[in-house]
Structure formats: structure tokens, C-alpha cells
Design an enzyme around this catalytic site. Structure first.
Site, mmCIF file in Angstrom:
data_model
loop_
_atom_site.group_PDB
_atom_site.id
_atom_site.type_symbol
_atom_site.label_atom_id
_atom_site.label_comp_id
_atom_site.label_asym_id
_atom_site.label_seq_id
_atom_site.Cartn_x
_atom_site.Cartn_y
_atom_site.Cartn_z
ATOM 1 N N ASP A 101 0.845 -1.198 0.000
ATOM 2 C CA ASP A 101 0.000 0.000 0.000
ATOM 3 C C ASP A 101 0.875 1.241 0.000
ATOM 4 O O ASP A 101 2.103 1.146 -0.088
ATOM 5 C CB ASP A 101 -0.930 -0.006 1.212
ATOM 6 N N HIS A 137 -4.275 5.437 4.321
ATOM 7 C CA HIS A 137 -4.876 4.313 3.615
ATOM 8 C C HIS A 137 -4.205 2.995 3.995
ATOM 9 O O HIS A 137 -4.879 2.011 4.322
ATOM 10 C CB HIS A 137 -4.795 4.542 2.100
ATOM 11 N N SER A 169 -11.224 -1.531 -0.682
ATOM 12 C CA SER A 169 -9.981 -1.332 0.063
ATOM 13 C C SER A 169 -10.067 -1.973 1.436
ATOM 14 O O SER A 169 -9.082 -2.473 1.976
ATOM 15 C CB SER A 169 -9.687 0.159 0.237
#
Length: 541
Positions: free
Chosen positions: A224, A264, A463
Site C-alpha cells: 500500500d 490508507h 480497500s
């Protein structure tokens, strides 16, 4: 038009056209492009131009020039600047008009029968210099030719691909990726009462599975953008292992303050394996985390390196909450819905290496978020790869999340947040989401959001679904580590709850094999998955 083939001879090519008003500029190594362009000559070249894209890792900027600009003159002016590495035209996808950048690197794989010496002789004859010999495929290299400039790299690679001794050959093509999140509670783990005494019973039955397994001894690699590895939910001996930064620019310039990039990756890692000691539990709280930072555009050679690193450093599971840019989920006219996104041969081979050679030959489990475009996952070369497990999102009403991608390649779904569809015929009032999203880890310490205490309750999209499914796989391997990749994959299909509603139409129905275009084999049931893994263990003994 420029032709590029990511496959073998006779494989399907894709075509790109040269933009008449886009210009890419890159600085020399160690030089700041922003500083380089602060001069009169750069103003003459780019005056009135609009910065469309900045790829930070390579320090490349793409400008849209005014309609009356002389592109050749602009290039010439910029090339006179001593710290400009190149100023070149930009290729665009003719379907979506999105820029596709190319580098001087060419991925080349010779047939397996050649010896290393034979490969080197051919490379020398062709005038090719090795930039990297890749470790995830035999006789495979990233190379460059000193006389191959600009878009000539496309035709040059195609000519090489015609040779009988070459399997794959294509330029390194870079596209902007998209994180599989929709917007900024632990209902996804257990039956939960939320605001106003609303009871949500749409979990993956994870809390019950924790009585039997919590992912002990399993390593989940999360690829990521970045991670807050100082978060208290990732604390403890052996929790974080094998961390690697594939972002050369940041590695060169040293550590930077935490920013939104870490949000994220931190959230995705938390869904998979947060300790659950303070404010949020992951699906597999006792699994180890291998955080692999990758911010490069799709197709970069570091992308393949990340998969090889994960497998080579002992990852059991690889979770990827990213992929190609998508159409807007609520706009059926968006042309990106029908765009086919091919997978670079380098990345494909690295995925195949991890899936077949990882875990000492038992194979790594590789998960990708199916996507958030409300479109076919089968057009996405990453999620639809046959050795990848594509994960869709389902909401707190036991329905497909309105944005979640669908198709033949969809394997399963996992609870995530949802959005209200602007057209009520696509989302009846009875299926409106009652929660904001998924509770997971967020930036900690002085970087935590106000009143957030290092956690968020609104992580969403595939996600979130992807690392959730990866966590279920970790529970399975935790009780039966001898299972190979295909056995775990089948357990994940067999354990699913068949959710959905008649309003879903034909795509939501399950066929004779138990598969639905909207739900794959259904929503993962972690407790059932663990029971199936234990049953397999009894037969193994």
C-alpha cells in the site's frame, strides 16, 4: 498510434496515441523538478500550462499546454535546462484520454531454454544494457538501449518480441493507480447494535472464529501507499516484520512527516491484523504484518519487486487494496467502465512466482480489492488474474455495496461500507446502509485526527473488504499451515454465506456452481472457514 503488447507473440495488444497538448518533464536524479522549472526559460515553455499530474516517486510532471502552443519548441526549451532529464510527448489512452507514461526501461524475458551466457550474448548483440535481472522469472531483465529515445521504445520492443528466443518484451508503461477506498464500526466482525439501537447482523462471523484461531504464526504482507508502524495496534515483538520501502524518492530523501498517504495503508493493515488491544481488532489480530510501501504508478518494475519481496521474505498472504483507475460508480455513461486494463508481463510473472513458489512451494494467497467502479472486474488485469482472489464489498444490509465491481473473476465478498445511490431504483430504501463504514486504525500520536484517537469508523470500499478477506485466510492458515494455496482458495469459496436479494436481478443470482456475478461465492463466514480448515487437518493426519 503506438502499439504495446504485454503478452507473448500473438497476444492482444493495446494502442496509445500521442497527445497533441500534453508534455511530460522529469528532473535529473537528485534534482528537484519544482526548483528546476523556476526560471525564465521554463516559463517561456510552460507559460499558461496546467499541471495535470505529478508522479512524486520519479519526480515527473505532466502539463497540459494551451491550444496554440508549439509543442516542439516547448520541448526544445526545456531540454536546454541542465537539470531536466527529459521533456517528451505523452501517450494517452484513446478510450479515456488518460495519460500513460513510458520510461527508457524495457522488460524482456528470454525463453527458459537459454543459458545465462546465451542471454548475455544476445543482449550484447542487440546493444541492450541490463538495468535489473529480475528474481521472479527465469532469463528476465529490465534493459535499455542507449539509442532508443521517446516513443520509439514501443516499436523497438515489438520488433524484439518477434524473435523466437524472446517470450515477453514491452516498455515499462506507467499509469496512475487508484486506492480501493470510497470515503474517510466493528459490525463487520460480529452482530452489533449501532446508533439508535439499530441492530446489524451482516458480519463475516469473525468474533466466533476467534475462539478457535486468531492468525498465530501467519504473515500478511500489505502492499500500500504507506503505514503508521508506530501505531499501538501494531506493537509487540514480531508484529511488524520484513518492512520494505519501494519508493526510491522517499528512501533517498529520508523519512518524511506522516501525512494522508499513511492513512490508507494504516487502515487496510488494521482491518487485516490490528492487535485489538485498545480500539480496533483486525480479522486476524495475532498475525504478523509485513508493510510494503509502494507509491509508484501501475506497471513500474518496483511493483513486481514488491510481490517477489513478499514471497521471498516469508509472507503467507499478500493484500492489495489498489488497482487501475475506474469509472464513477453512479455514472453509467463513464467511458472507463468498459476500459480493459492489461497487466504488465513483469507484474504478472511476479504474481505467478509468489502464488506458486511462495510458502516453500505451497503458494502465497494473493488478494486484490475487486474495485469500486460498479463495473466488470473482468476488465481489470490485476483483480482478474487467475491466481488472484478478487474481493467485492457487501453492506450492513446483506447486499452488494452499490459501488462494488462484479463479474466472473469475483471470488467472494466481505463486509464494508456503502454509499446511497442517487437513483432509488438501484437501491431501495429497505437496503440503505445504516453505518458509516468499518472501524479500523488511523494515524496515531501527534498525527492523529482531532477527536479520533488514532481510529476511524469510516474506512470503506473494496480497500477494506480485501484485507478483511486476507485476514480470514490468515485464520485458516493459523489452524492448518500445511494447506496449499488452492486448498485455502477452495475453503474460502465453500465457507461463504449466500447473501443477496431478489431485487439484485440476474447478476445477483447464484448459478449451479454456487457463483454469483455480484457476490462471487458469497460473503465469507470466518467461523465456517476455520471449521473447514480443521476438517482438512484431520484428513491430513
Amino acid at each position: 498510434m503506438e502499439e504495446v503488447n504485454f503478452g507473448k507473440k500473438g497476444g492482444r495488444s493495446f494502442f496509445l496515441k500521442k497527445s497533441q497538448d500534453l508534455l511530460a518533464v522529469r528532473s535529473r536524479a537528485g534534482k528537484s523538478l519544482a526548483a528546476t522549472l523556476c526560471c525564465e526559460k521554463a516559463d517561456q515553455a510552460l507559460g499558461g500550462g496546467q499541471l495535470l499530474l505529478h508522479i512524486e516517486d520519479a519526480d515527473v510532471q505532466v502539463f497540459k499546454l494551451p491550444q496554440d502552443s508549439d509543442v516542439s519548441r516547448c520541448k526544445a526549451l526545456l531540454r536546454e535546462l541542465p537539470d531536466v532529464r527529459f521533456a517528451a510527448s505523452v501517450l494517452v489512452d484513446p478510450h479515456t484520454q488518460e495519460p500513460v507514461l513510458y520510461t527508457e526501461n524495457i522488460f524482456l524475458k528470454f525463453v527458459d531454454l537459454l543459458t545465462p551466457t546465451q542471454c548475455q550474448v544476445i543482449l550484447d548483440e542487440l546493444g541492450l544494457t541490463i538495468k535489473q535481472q529480475v528474481p521472479y522469472a527465469a532469463n528476465a531483465f529490465f534493459v535499455q538501449h542507449k539509442n532508443c529515445r521517446g516513443t520509439d521504445v514501443c516499436s523497438f520492443a515489438l520488433e524484439l518480441l518477434k524473435r523466437e528466443d524472446i517470450d515477453y518484451c514491452h516498455p515499462e508503461m506507467l499509469r496512475q493507480g487508484q486506492r480501493r477506498a470510497i470515503h474517510d464500526n466493528q459490525w463487520h466482525l460480529k452482530k452489533t447494535t449501532v446508533t439508535y439501537h439499530v441492530q446489524i447482523d451482516a458480519s463475516a462471523n469473525v468474533e466466533a472464529a476467534h475462539d478457535l484461531a486468531q492468525g498465530e504464526g501467519v504473515v500478511i504482507a500489505v502492499i500500500d501507499d504507506a503505514f503508521d508502524i508506530d501505531h499501538p495496534e501494531f506493537a509487540g515483538f514480531g508484529k511488524v516484520i520484513g518492512a520494505q520501502n519501494f519508493d526510491r524518492r522517499n528512501a533517498r530523501q529520508g523519512p518524511r512527516p506522516k501525512n494522508d498517504l499513511e492513512r490508507h495503508g494504516t487502515a487496510a493493515a488494521g482491518v487485516a491484523c490490528a492487535n485489538g488491544e485498545i480500539g480496533a481488532s483486525g480479522v486476524a489480530p495475532r498475525a504478523s504484518l509485513m508493510p510494503l510501501k509502494l507509491t509508484k504508478p501501475l506497471g513500474a518494475r518496483a511493483e513486481a519487486d514488491a510481490f517477489f519481496w513478499a514471497a521471498d521474505q516469508g509472507a503467507d498472504i499478500i493484500s492489495c487494496s489498489w488497482g487501475p483507475a475506474e469509472g464513477h460508480w453512479a455514472d453509467p455513461t463513464d467511458p472507463r467502465h468498459t476500459q480493459v486494463f492489461p497487466l504488465a508481463a513483469s507484474t504478472r510473472l511476479a504474481i505467478e512466482y509468489a502464488a506458486t513458489k511462495g510458502r516453500n512451494g505451497k503458494g502465497c494467497l494473493i488478494f486484490f480489492g475487486a474495485g469500486n467502479g460498479n463495473e466488470s472486474v473482468d476488465n481489470d488485469g490485476y483483480s482478474s488474474h487467475p491466481l488472484v482472489i478478487a474481493v467485492g464489498a457487501c453492506n450492513d444490509q446483506n447486499r452488494r455495496s452499490a459501488y462494488s465491481d462484479y463479474g466472473k473473476a469475483l471470488w467472494c465478498c466481505f463486509p464494508s461500507g456503502d454509499q446511497s445511490h442517487p437513483d432509488p431504483k438501484f437501491q431501495p430504501a429497505t437496503s440503505m446502509p445504516q453505518t458509516r463504514g468499518i472501524r479500523t486504525t488511523d494515524l496515531s500520536g501527534k498525527f492523529a485526527a482531532p477527536n479520533n484517537a488514532a481510529y476511524t469508523e469510516s474506512f470503506s470500499g473494496t480497500s477494506s473488504a480485501c484485507p478483511g478477506a486476507a485476514g480470514v485466510a490468515a485464520l485458516v492458515l493459523g489452524v492448518n499451515p500445511l494447506l496449499d494455496r488452492e486448498s485455502v482458495r477452495q475453503i474460502l469459496a465453500d465457507c461463504c454465506d449466500k447473501i443477496g436479494h431478489a431485487d439484485d436481478g440476474p447478476l445477483g443470482q447464484y448459478d449451479r456452481s454456487g457463483h454469483s456475478h455480484y457476490y462471487g461465492y458469497g460473503r465469507l463466514n470466518a467461523l465456517r472457514a476455520v471449521h473447514l480448515a480443521l476438517e482438512r487437518k484431520e484428513t491430513q493426519n
